[in-house]
Design a protein around this motif. Structure first.
Motif, mmCIF file in Angstrom:
data_model
loop_
_atom_site.group_PDB
_atom_site.id
_atom_site.type_symbol
_atom_site.label_atom_id
_atom_site.label_comp_id
_atom_site.label_asym_id
_atom_site.label_seq_id
_atom_site.Cartn_x
_atom_site.Cartn_y
_atom_site.Cartn_z
ATOM 1 N N ARG A 218 11.815 1.162 4.188
ATOM 2 C CA ARG A 218 10.962 1.413 5.346
ATOM 3 C C ARG A 218 9.729 0.510 5.306
ATOM 4 N N ALA A 219 9.154 0.359 4.127
ATOM 5 C CA ALA A 219 7.970 -0.503 3.989
ATOM 6 C C ALA A 219 8.296 -1.944 4.347
ATOM 7 N N ALA A 220 9.462 -2.414 3.922
ATOM 8 C CA ALA A 220 9.853 -3.793 4.218
ATOM 9 C C ALA A 220 10.081 -4.003 5.710
ATOM 10 N N LEU A 221 10.656 -3.025 6.366
ATOM 11 C CA LEU A 221 10.976 -3.161 7.789
ATOM 12 C C LEU A 221 9.763 -2.965 8.692
ATOM 13 N N THR A 222 8.720 -2.327 8.186
ATOM 14 C CA THR A 222 7.533 -2.075 9.010
ATOM 15 C C THR A 222 6.323 -2.887 8.553
ATOM 16 N N ASP A 223 6.517 -3.776 7.599
ATOM 17 C CA ASP A 223 5.422 -4.600 7.078
ATOM 18 C C ASP A 223 4.915 -5.556 8.165
ATOM 19 N N ARG A 224 3.672 -5.401 8.556
ATOM 20 C CA ARG A 224 3.117 -6.231 9.627
ATOM 21 C C ARG A 224 2.947 -7.681 9.198
ATOM 22 N N LYS A 225 2.891 -7.930 7.917
ATOM 23 C CA LYS A 225 2.716 -9.294 7.428
ATOM 24 C C LYS A 225 4.047 -10.044 7.343
ATOM 25 N N ALA A 226 5.146 -9.318 7.351
ATOM 26 C CA ALA A 226 6.458 -9.955 7.249
ATOM 27 C C ALA A 226 6.807 -10.639 8.567
ATOM 28 N N VAL B 288 16.801 4.994 6.192
ATOM 29 C CA VAL B 288 15.396 4.568 6.229
ATOM 30 C C VAL B 288 14.477 5.688 5.747
ATOM 31 N N SER B 289 14.732 6.912 6.214
ATOM 32 C CA SER B 289 13.864 8.027 5.821
ATOM 33 C C SER B 289 13.985 8.337 4.339
ATOM 34 N N GLY B 290 15.113 7.963 3.736
ATOM 35 C CA GLY B 290 15.310 8.246 2.315
ATOM 36 C C GLY B 290 14.937 7.107 1.393
ATOM 37 N N SER B 291 14.468 5.987 1.951
ATOM 38 C CA SER B 291 14.111 4.823 1.131
ATOM 39 C C SER B 291 12.734 4.316 1.511
ATOM 40 N N THR B 292 11.746 4.654 0.706
ATOM 41 C CA THR B 292 10.372 4.225 0.979
ATOM 42 C C THR B 292 10.252 2.704 0.968
ATOM 43 N N GLY B 293 10.949 2.071 0.037
ATOM 44 C CA GLY B 293 10.874 0.620 -0.075
ATOM 45 C C GLY B 293 11.451 -0.084 1.140
#
Length: 271
Positions: free
Chosen positions: A138-146, A131-136
């Motif tokens: 991390r963004a997908a897993l923490t996206d509040r709209k998802a 997760v720390s090495g993949s910005t994409g």
């Protein structure tokens, strides 16, 4: 947690251990049910305030919890929650935090009973590094709209069949119900909780190249002697560490890397 809440949590941990020591209790099912109660009380603020109201008798609160949960969860989960609301809590929020910890502990206990706790510890650590090495990612897993289902589906595609079921459940709960924490903080907390199941501390070891088995054994023995507790090593490889190793135990860093020695020397020369 402070004062009364810390004492209440300690008592709840003892009751959980007593429950899961029984072969008749399904620790994984207990974890799911405690997680469901956590979600309920996290959502229903007025209810958790009633259940932690110091002006109300403990027995009355326990009976209320039993009435509310008796048909929703199994007997062990209902009894555990009833015991918790009998206790005094410094803040109503502390009860929810404690329930979440117990749910995670129950899942880790299930892994331990199956002889898979070491695997879960390692998988949590590796997933955190991914997760720390993949910005994409991390963004997908923490996206509040998802949606919750979208995040759960993504995690199934990543972990399903590749990780222990306890790992998948723990990570899925964290991602779908972060409760104000960052993903990294949540994963670190889970790793520490897993280590505590064996009364072990966690050492994050970073080296330029993978350590051999004898090196890992010597390092583990040395750290266990230094800290007076069994040590679990989470191993990471970073080519920028030019020599030696970097060890982090909690907030303490034991720095023996050549790169840091060079930086220290440069700072002394500059000064």
């Amino acid at each position: 947690m402070n004062g009364a809440s810390r004492e209440a949590l300690a008592a709840a941990r003892e009751r959980l251990d007593a429950l899961t020591d029984s072969t008749s209790v399904d620790a994984a099912r207990l974890a799911d049910e405690l997680a469901a109660v956590t979600a309920l009380l996290d959502r229903e603020v007025s209810l958790r305030r009633v259940l932690t109201d110091p002006a109300q008798a403990g027995q009355a609160k326990a009976e209320l919890a039993q009435r509310l949960l008796g048909t929703q969860v199994g007997g062990p989960a209902a009894d555990l929650v009833a015991g918790m609301v009998r206790s005094r809590w410094s803040r109503s929020r502390d009860l929810v935090d404690a329930l979440e910890e117990l749910a995670n502990t129950a899942d880790l206990t299930a892994a331990q009973q199956a002889g898979k706790l070491d695997d879960v510890e390692d998988e949590l650590f590796r997933f955190g590094r991914i997760v720390s090495g993949s910005t994409g990612l991390r963004a997908a897993l923490t996206d509040r709209k998802a949606t919750t289902s979208a995040k759960s589906g993504l995690l199934r595609s990543l972990l399903g069949g590749r990780a222990q079921s306890a790992t998948e459940r723990l990570v899925t709960r964290l991602v779908t119900a972060p409760r104000g924490r960052s993903l990294e903080t949540g994963l670190e907390s889970l790793s520490k909780l897993a280590a505590e199941r064996r009364d072990r501390m966690v050492a994050i070891v970073t080296s330029a190249v993978p350590l051999s088995d004898p090196q890992k054994q010597r390092l583990g023995a040395a750290l266990a002697k230094l800290y007076g507790r069994q040590m679990h090593l989470n191993l990471d490889v970073d080519p920028e560490v030019l020599g030696g190793i970097r060890v982090q135990v909690g907030d303490e860093v034991i720095n023996g890397s050549l790169a840091d020695r060079i930086q220290d020397a440069s700072r002394r020369l500059a000064g």
